[in-house]
Design a protein around this motif. Structure first.
Motif, PDB file in Angstrom:
ATOM      1  N   LEU A 781       8.614   3.511   7.754  1.00  0.00           N
ATOM      2  CA  LEU A 781       8.452   3.044   6.383  1.00  0.00           C
ATOM      3  C   LEU A 781       7.111   2.308   6.316  1.00  0.00           C
ATOM      4  CD1 LEU A 781       9.867   2.554   3.559  1.00  0.00           C
ATOM      5  CD2 LEU A 781      10.540   0.337   4.502  1.00  0.00           C
ATOM      6  N   ALA A 782       6.144   2.891   5.628  1.00  0.00           N
ATOM      7  CA  ALA A 782       4.841   2.240   5.447  1.00  0.00           C
ATOM      8  C   ALA A 782       4.870   1.538   4.093  1.00  0.00           C
ATOM      9  CB  ALA A 782       3.724   3.270   5.497  1.00  0.00           C
ATOM     10  N   TYR A 783       4.515   0.250   4.062  1.00  0.00           N
ATOM     11  CA  TYR A 783       4.674  -0.509   2.826  1.00  0.00           C
ATOM     12  C   TYR A 783       3.577  -1.563   2.700  1.00  0.00           C
ATOM     13  CZ  TYR A 783       6.595  -4.143   5.857  1.00  0.00           C
ATOM     14  OH  TYR A 783       6.760  -5.094   6.836  1.00  0.00           O
ATOM     15  N   GLY A 784       3.405  -2.053   1.479  1.00  0.00           N
ATOM     16  CA  GLY A 784       2.428  -3.102   1.217  1.00  0.00           C
ATOM     17  C   GLY A 784       1.949  -3.066  -0.211  1.00  0.00           C
ATOM     18  N   ARG A 785       0.888  -3.812  -0.479  1.00  0.00           N
ATOM     19  CA  ARG A 785       0.313  -3.825  -1.821  1.00  0.00           C
ATOM     20  C   ARG A 785      -0.359  -2.482  -2.098  1.00  0.00           C
ATOM     21  NH1 ARG A 785      -0.829  -9.118  -0.048  1.00  0.00           N
ATOM     22  NH2 ARG A 785       0.188 -10.716  -1.316  1.00  0.00           N
ATOM     23  N   THR A 786      -0.397  -2.129  -3.375  1.00  0.00           N
ATOM     24  CA  THR A 786      -1.010  -0.858  -3.771  1.00  0.00           C
ATOM     25  C   THR A 786      -2.143  -1.111  -4.750  1.00  0.00           C
ATOM     26  OG1 THR A 786       0.586  -0.608  -5.575  1.00  0.00           O
ATOM     27  CG2 THR A 786       1.128   0.431  -3.456  1.00  0.00           C
ATOM     28  N   ASP A 787      -3.062  -0.127  -4.831  1.00  0.00           N
ATOM     29  CA  ASP A 787      -4.169  -0.237  -5.770  1.00  0.00           C
ATOM     30  C   ASP A 787      -3.827   0.482  -7.064  1.00  0.00           C
ATOM     31  OD1 ASP A 787      -4.471   2.490  -5.294  1.00  0.00           O
ATOM     32  OD2 ASP A 787      -6.139   2.219  -3.899  1.00  0.00           O
ATOM     33  N   GLU A 788      -4.835   0.643  -7.945  1.00  0.00           N
ATOM     34  CA  GLU A 788      -4.583   1.254  -9.247  1.00  0.00           C
ATOM     35  C   GLU A 788      -4.192   2.726  -9.143  1.00  0.00           C
ATOM     36  OE1 GLU A 788      -9.016   1.202  -8.370  1.00  0.00           O
ATOM     37  OE2 GLU A 788      -7.303  -0.169  -8.274  1.00  0.00           O
ATOM     38  N   ASP A 789      -4.468   3.340  -7.993  1.00  0.00           N
ATOM     39  CA  ASP A 789      -4.088   4.742  -7.793  1.00  0.00           C
ATOM     40  C   ASP A 789      -2.786   4.865  -7.009  1.00  0.00           C
ATOM     41  OD1 ASP A 789      -6.423   5.720  -9.065  1.00  0.00           O
ATOM     42  OD2 ASP A 789      -7.576   5.362  -7.228  1.00  0.00           O
ATOM     43  N   ASP A 790      -2.061   3.777  -6.862  1.00  0.00           N
ATOM     44  CA  ASP A 790      -0.802   3.726  -6.124  1.00  0.00           C
ATOM     45  C   ASP A 790      -0.978   3.983  -4.630  1.00  0.00           C
ATOM     46  OD1 ASP A 790       0.639   3.139  -8.416  1.00  0.00           O
ATOM     47  OD2 ASP A 790       1.043   5.234  -8.872  1.00  0.00           O
ATOM     48  N   ALA A 791      -2.162   3.823  -4.127  1.00  0.00           N
ATOM     49  CA  ALA A 791      -2.403   3.986  -2.700  1.00  0.00           C
ATOM     50  C   ALA A 791      -2.142   2.668  -1.992  1.00  0.00           C
ATOM     51  CB  ALA A 791      -3.830   4.444  -2.441  1.00  0.00           C
ATOM     52  N   LEU A 792      -1.538   2.734  -0.802  1.00  0.00           N
ATOM     53  CA  LEU A 792      -1.306   1.526  -0.020  1.00  0.00           C
ATOM     54  C   LEU A 792      -2.628   0.957   0.470  1.00  0.00           C
ATOM     55  CD1 LEU A 792       1.768   2.602   2.149  1.00  0.00           C
ATOM     56  CD2 LEU A 792       1.771   1.030   0.217  1.00  0.00           C
ATOM     57  N   ALA A 793      -2.732  -0.358   0.451  1.00  0.00           N
ATOM     58  CA  ALA A 793      -3.951  -1.013   0.911  1.00  0.00           C
ATOM     59  C   ALA A 793      -4.120  -0.816   2.416  1.00  0.00           C
ATOM     60  CB  ALA A 793      -3.897  -2.504   0.575  1.00  0.00           C
ATOM     61  N   GLY A 794      -5.359  -0.981   2.882  1.00  0.00           N
ATOM     62  CA  GLY A 794      -5.655  -0.766   4.288  1.00  0.00           C
ATOM     63  C   GLY A 794      -4.905  -1.705   5.220  1.00  0.00           C
ATOM     64  N   ASP A 795      -4.455  -2.863   4.720  1.00  0.00           N
ATOM     65  CA  ASP A 795      -3.737  -3.809   5.571  1.00  0.00           C
ATOM     66  C   ASP A 795      -2.219  -3.659   5.433  1.00  0.00           C
ATOM     67  OD1 ASP A 795      -3.529  -4.696   2.984  1.00  0.00           O
ATOM     68  OD2 ASP A 795      -3.969  -6.801   3.442  1.00  0.00           O
ATOM     69  N   HIS A 796      -1.765  -2.450   5.079  1.00  0.00           N
ATOM     70  CA  HIS A 796      -0.332  -2.234   4.914  1.00  0.00           C
ATOM     71  C   HIS A 796       0.390  -2.376   6.257  1.00  0.00           C
ATOM     72  CE1 HIS A 796      -1.707   1.860   6.096  1.00  0.00           C
ATOM     73  NE2 HIS A 796      -0.570   1.868   6.755  1.00  0.00           N
ATOM     74  N   SER A 797       1.699  -2.525   6.179  1.00  0.00           N
ATOM     75  CA  SER A 797       2.521  -2.691   7.382  1.00  0.00           C
ATOM     76  C   SER A 797       3.388  -1.457   7.590  1.00  0.00           C
ATOM     77  CB  SER A 797       3.405  -3.930   7.251  1.00  0.00           C
ATOM     78  OG  SER A 797       2.612  -5.094   7.075  1.00  0.00           O
ATOM     79  N   VAL A 798       3.909  -1.334   8.808  1.00  0.00           N
ATOM     80  CA  VAL A 798       4.749  -0.189   9.164  1.00  0.00           C
ATOM     81  C   VAL A 798       6.025  -0.709   9.804  1.00  0.00           C
ATOM     82  CG1 VAL A 798       4.965   1.852  10.617  1.00  0.00           C
ATOM     83  CG2 VAL A 798       2.819   1.409   9.440  1.00  0.00           C
ATOM     84  N   TYR A 799       7.172  -0.176   9.354  1.00  0.00           N
ATOM     85  CA  TYR A 799       8.488  -0.568   9.869  1.00  0.00           C
ATOM     86  C   TYR A 799       9.205   0.705  10.313  1.00  0.00           C
ATOM     87  CZ  TYR A 799      13.423  -2.018   9.647  1.00  0.00           C
ATOM     88  OH  TYR A 799      14.748  -2.259   9.928  1.00  0.00           O
ATOM     89  N   ARG A 800       9.675   0.715  11.538  1.00  0.00           N
ATOM     90  CA  ARG A 800      10.297   1.923  12.091  1.00  0.00           C
ATOM     91  C   ARG A 800      11.770   2.000  11.730  1.00  0.00           C
ATOM     92  NH1 ARG A 800       9.306   4.206  18.237  1.00  0.00           N
ATOM     93  NH2 ARG A 800      10.647   6.069  18.088  1.00  0.00           N
TER      94      ARG A 800
END
Length: 852
Positions: A781-800
Motif C-alpha cells: 500500500l503506497a500512500y501519502g499526500r497527493t498533488d493536483e494531478d492525484d500523484a503521490l508525492a516523492g516522500d510517500h510511504s509504503v506499507y506491506r
C-alpha cells in the motif's frame, strides 16, 4: 642534443638515513606536514625546482649532501622520528578496525585517474582528485581498500598559453622509478605481467606499478613493456589522449587487466581477494564481465548466477549529469573484442546486451559504459543529493514503470581530504588550538580559542602567498627565454583587495567566461578606486576541445588589457600544486555552471575549509549545503527563453551580488578587520568542516554501500554459490511470470466521508499470482499526500500487506490496516513488486504492477 631516454639514478644512503627510502616511497608525505618539511629542509631551493617530490629529491640531491646530512645528528633524529610516526600510522588500529559487526575484508576501487599529488600527474580534474582523496581518507580511516588504475607515461598534459592566448599542450614523459613507484614482481623477482587477448590475434601486456598511499596500495597498469608491439605500448600513453578503439583498449586494460592485477597482487602479498568492487564512473565497467568469466570457468556458475553474484558485490558511482559525458562504443567494435576470447566462457550476445541502449529513443547500435555499470552494480549512487535526483531521471528508462524518485540510485555527497587541502598555516593554527583532532571537531566560532586578529592574520598570510605565486608564474610565462620581466608584474594583484578565485576544467557548461558577459561592468568592479575586486583564474581545456580553448583565449585576452591587467589574471597549468596556493589565497570561490550540470564540484569545498566563502549557482554540493551564512547563491534563470537570455540574467545577478553584498561586507572594517565577513568565515569553516570532508564521505561509503555489498556477496557465495543460483532462478521465474500477474480488485473500509487523523484505513487486495507464490512478491500500500494531478508525492510511504490465507480460484487476498497520520490531501494505491531478501530495492528488477 635531446636524450632518447631518461631515468633516475638513486644515491646510496647511509644506514642512519636508510628510512628516507621508505618515507619517500609512501605518498603519505604528500599530506603529512612533518614529512613534507623533512624532505624540503634537505635543500629548500632544489625541493621547489624538482617539483616537491621526495623520490626525485633523493635522486637530485647528490651523494655529498646526503653524506653531510648523515653526519647531522639533528637531521638523523628527525628521520628516525618520522619513520616511527609512519610505522605507527601504518600499523595502528583506526576507525574501520573499531567498527562493529560484519564488514568488508577488501575493497577494490577502480578509477581511470587518480589525483594524489601534483608530482604524480595521473588526473585531469575533479574525478581524479576525488579518487585521490578517497584513497587518502580510506588510509586515514583504516579501510582495507586497494586502488586500481592506469599509469600514463605522459600523464594528462602541461599547459602553456601562447602570445595569442591559445592553450598549448606538452607531454613530458614520466619516470615511474623517479616518482617513488615500485614494480610488482613475482616470487623469482621477475616483473609481473598481465595479458589480455585482443582482436586479430594480438595480446596486450601490462606491468603493474605500486604507489603506497599511506595504508592503501594503488596498482597502476602500464603497457610500456617489451612484450608489447609499438602500437600496444602506446595504450597507456596519455590520460584521455585518444578516442575510439584507443579509449576502449584503455578501459579494457583498466577493467579486465585491473581484476587480473589485483588477483596476482593478492596472491603475492597474501591479502584476501576483494569482496567489494567499486567502479568510479563507467570506465572500469569491464571488471564485472571479467569476474563473471571467472565465476563461469572456475566455479561452474551459469551466466545468470554469475551476473547475480557479481552484482551483489559491486558499487557503481556515476559522476556525469549529461549523456554526452558517458563513454559509448560501436556495438560491432565490442562484439569483435568479445569474440576474441577475452572473456572465457561468457555468452557474447548476452554480455553485449548488458550495455545496450534498449529503451525507446536509445541507440541500440552503441554500447554504453554507464548502462553496463548500472547493470553490473547492485549498489549505485550519484555524488550529491541533486546529482542523485538528476541521475534517477537520467537513467530511469532502465527501470520502466518505476517512478523516478524510486529508481535505485542513491547519493553520497563528495568530500575533500582536509589534511591535503588545508593550508599549513591554518593547519598549524588549528593544531595549536585543538591538537591533532579531525577538522570535523573544530569550532571556529569560538573567539576565545582563535581571535579575529589571529584568524584574519592567517587569512592575509595565505593571500599574500597566492599573490607572490601568481607574480612568479606570470613572470615565468612572459620570460620567453629572457630575464626581462615587465614592470607591471610586480604590481599584479594586491593582498588587501577582495580576491575571487575560479579554477576548474573548461568544458562549456562550466561557463568560464560568464564573468565577461558585461565587460564594462566587470572593469568597473575590478578598477574601483576605493573598493576594488581582483580575480584569479586557472583551468585546462581538453586538447581536442576547441570550444573550451576559445573560452580560455577570450579570458586571457581580456586579462591582458592594460586597464584591468593588475586585477585579473589567468594562471597557466592549473594542477594540484597551484590549487594548494589558490584555494587558501582567495576570499571568495566562484562557481557558475549551467544548473544542474555540475555533479558535485568539490573545488568550493577545498576553498571553504581554508576560510573562503562560496559564490555559486545552486548546483552540486552547494545546492545541498548553502545556508545563507556560508556565502551567496547566484539565482538561476530557469525561465529564460534562450541561452543568451539566461546567461545575461545570471551574469547580471553575479555582478549585483559582488557589488552590493560582497564588496560592502568585505571592506566594512573595525580596527582594520572585517568582523561581519569573518563571522561568515567562522561559520563556514565550522559547518562545512563537519561534512565537506572525504573522511565523512568514505565513512558513508563504508556504512551505506560497502558493508551491504560485502554482506550480499558473502550471502550469495554460501554453500558453493547455492544462494546465487537460487536468486538467479528467482529472478528468471519472476520475469517469466510477471506479465501474467494482476490486481483483480482493491476494497477499503473504515474511513468516513470526512476522514481525520487517527482514523483507520482497512485495505484488501485480490491478487492473481499466476506461477508465483505469495512469498515471491510484496503487495504494498503506497500512500501519502497527493498533488493536483492525484500523484503521490516523492516522500510517500509504503506499507506491506499480508496474505490472508491460501489462494482461492487463483486469487490470493492480501490485507492490512493503516492508521492515518498524514493530514491534508491524501491518496493511496496498491502495487505488486518482487520480494527477495537479497534485493537492495523492491523495484531494482524494474518489475511493478499497479492497481488500475
Amino acid at each position: 642534443m635531446k636524450a632518447i631516454r631518461t631515468f633516475t639514478v638513486r644515491p646510496v644512503l647511509a644506514e642512519s638515513l636508510a628510512p628516507l627510502d621508505r618515507l619517500a616511497a609512501n605518498w603519505r608525505w604528500s599530506w603529512s606536514r612533518a614529512t613534507h618539511a623533512l624532505f624540503a629542509s634537505m635543500d629548500p631551493e632544489l625541493w621547489e625546482t624538482i617539483g616537491a617530490n621526495p623520490a626525485r629529491m633523493l635522486g637530485a640531491l647528490g651523494q655529498d649532501r646526503l653524506d653531510e646530512l648523515a653526519r647531522d645528528d639533528g637531521f638523523v633524529h628527525r628521520v628516525r622520528e618520522e619513520d616511527e610516526r609512519l610505522t605507527a600510522y601504518l600499523e595502528g588500529d583506526r576507525w574501520f578496525q573499531q567498527l562493529e559487526g560484519d564488514k568488508p575484508v577488501h575493497i577494490a576501487y577502480f578509477s581511470p585517474e587518480f589525483g594524489v599529488d601534483g608530482s604524480l600527474p595521473q588526473y585531469s580534474g575533479g574525478l581524479g582528485i576525488l579518487a585521490g582523496d578517497h584513497l587518502k581518507s580510506a588510509s586515514d580511516l583504516g579501510v582495507p581498500l586497494t586502488g586500481v588504475g592506469l599509469f600514463y607515461r605522459a600523464g594528462y598534459f602541461r599547459q602553456s598559453i601562447g602570445d595569442d592566448g591559445w592553450q598549448q599542450e606538452s607531454y613530458p614523459l614520466l619516470d615511474p622509478y623517479g616518482l617513488g613507484l615500485t614494480l610488482l614482481r613475482d616470487e623469482d623477482g621477475a616483473p609481473v605481467e598481465i595479458a589480455l587477448d585482443l582482436t586479430g590475434g594480438r595480446v596486450l601486456h601490462a606491468r603493474v606499478w605500486i604507489a603506497d598511499i599511506g595504508r592503501v596500495p594503488l596498482l597502476l597498469l602500464d603497457s610500456e613493456t617489451p612484450s608489447n608491439s609499438e602500437e600496444l605500448r602506446r595504450v597507456t600513453d596519455r590520460l584521455y589522449g585518444g578516442g575510439g578503439e584507443h579509449r576502449l583498449l584503455q578501459e579494457l586494460l583498466l577493467g579486465v587487466g585491473g581484476v587480473r592485477a589485483i588477483r596476482r597482487w593478492s596472491e603475492l602479498t597474501g591479502r584476501p581477494t576483494p569482496d567489494v568492487y567499486h567502479t568510479n564512473e563507467g570506465h572500469a565497467g569491464f571488471q564485472g564481465l571479467e569476474r563473471m568469466s571467472e565465476l563461469i570457468t572456475q566455479d561452474g556458475l551459469d551466466f545468470d548466477a554469475a551476473l547475480t553474484q557479481v552484482r551483489a558485490g559491486t558499487v557503481f558511482t556515476t559522476h556525469t549529469p549529461v549523456p554526452a559525458g558517458i563513454d559509448r562504443f560501436p556495438r560491432e567494435l565490442i562484439a569483435d573484442y568479445l569474440a576474441s576470447g577475452l572473456f572465457e566462457g561468457l555468452d557474447a550476445a548476452r554480455a553485449i546486451a548488458l550495455g545496450l541502449e534498449t529503451w525507446s529513443g536509445g541507440d541500440q547500435g552503441v554500447f554504453n559504459m554507464a548502462v553496463l555499470g548500472l547493470h553490473l552494480g547492485q549498489h549505485a549512487n550519484g555524488v550529491s543529493l541533486l546529482h542523485g535526483e538528476v541521475s534517477r531521471g537520467m537513467f530511469g528508462m532502465l527501470w520502466p514503470g518505476i517512478d523516478t524518485d524510486e529508481v535505485p540510485i542513491t547519493s553520497i555527497t563528495n568530500g575533500v581530504h582536509a589534511p591535503t587541502w588545508v593550508h599549513p598555516a591554518l593547519k598549524s593554527l588549528s593544531e595549536r588550538v585543538w591538537g591533532d583532532a579531525h577538522t570535523d571537531t573544530h569550532d571556529w566560532n569560538d573567539r576565545e580559542a582563535v581571535s579575529d586578529a589571529e584568524l584574519w592574520g592567517v587569512r592575509q598570510q595565505m593571500k599574500g602567498e597566492l599573490v607572490a605565486e601568481a607574480r612568479r608564474r606570470v613572470a615565468a610565462s612572459l620570460a620567453n627565454g629572457t630575464t626581462v620581466t615587465p614592470a607591471w608584474v610586480d604590481d599584479l594583484l594586491d593582498p588587501d583587495v577582495l580576491t575571487i578565485g575560479f579554477a576548474r576544467r573548461v568544458p562549456t557548461y562550466k561557463r568560464l567566461t560568464l564573468m565577461l558577459r558585461d565587460p564594462e561592468r566587470l572593469t568597473k568592479l575590478l578598477t574601483d578606486p576605493e573598493r576594488p575586486v581582483q580575480i584569479v583564474i586557472g583551468g585546462k581545456s581538453h586538447p581536442a576541445d576547441d570550444s573550451g580553448k576559445i573560452l580560455i583565449q577570450q579570458l586571457v585576452r581580456f586579462s591582458r588589457d592594460p586597464k584591468v591587467r593588475g586585477r585579473i589574471v589567468f594562471l597557466p597549468d592549473y594542477d594540484i600544486s597551484l590549487a594548494k596556493d589558490l584555494y587558501p589565497g582567495c576570499d571568495v570561490w566562484l562557481n557558475n555552471p549551467l544548473r544542474p550540470l555540475e555533479a558535485c564540484g568539490t573545488s568550493g569545498m577545498k576553498a571553504a575549509l581554508n576560510g573562503a566563502l562560496n559564490l555559486s549557482i545552486l548546483d552540486g554540493w552547494w545546492d545541498e549545503w548553502y545556508d545563507g551564512r556560508n556565502g551567496w547563491a547566484i539565482p538561476t534563470a530557469d525561465t529564460a527563453s534562450s541561452d543568451e537570455e539566461r546567461d545575461d540574467a545570471e551574469a547580471s545577478a553575479l555582478y549585483d551580488l559582488i557589488e552590493h553584498q560582497l564588496v560592502p561586507r568585505f571592506y566594512e572594517r573595525e580596527g582594520g578587520i572585517p568582523l561581519a565577513w569573518l563571522s561568515m568565515v567562522r561559520h563556514t569553516m565550522t559547518d562545512l568542516g563537519r561534512k565537506a570532508t572525504s573522511d565523512r564521505m568514505v565513512r558513508d561509503y563504508v556504512q551505506r554501500l560497502y558493508v551491504p555489498a560485502a554482506a550480499h556477496d558473502v550471502a550469495l557465495r554460501a554453500d558453493d554459490f547455492s544462494e546465487a543460483r537460487e536468486l538467479a532462478a528467482f529472478v528468471g521465474r519472476v520475469r517469466d511470470a510477471w506479465p501474467r500477474i494482476s490486481i483483480a480488485g482493491v476494497d477499503s473500509s473504515g474511513i468516513p466521508s470526512q476522514a481525520q487523523a487517527g482514523d483507520t484505513l482497512h485495505v484488501s487486495a485480490a491478487v492473481r499470482l499466476d506461477g508465483l507464490s505469495a512469498e515471491d512478491v510484496a503487495v504494498e500500500l503506497a500512500y501519502g499526500r497527493t498533488d493536483e494531478d492525484d500523484a503521490l508525492a516523492g516522500d510517500h510511504s509504503v506499507y506491506r500487506l499480508s496474505p490472508n490465507g491460501p489462494a482461492v480460484d487463483g486469487v490470493t487476498t492480501f490485507t492490512g490496516t493503516l492508521p492515518l497520520t498524514v493530514t491534508g490531501t491524501f491518496g493511496y494505491t496498491v502495487r505488486i513488486v518482487p520480494a527477495h531478501p537479497q534485493l537492495v530495492s523492491p523495484v531494482e528488477l524494474g518489475l511493478v504492477t499497479y492497481a488500475s
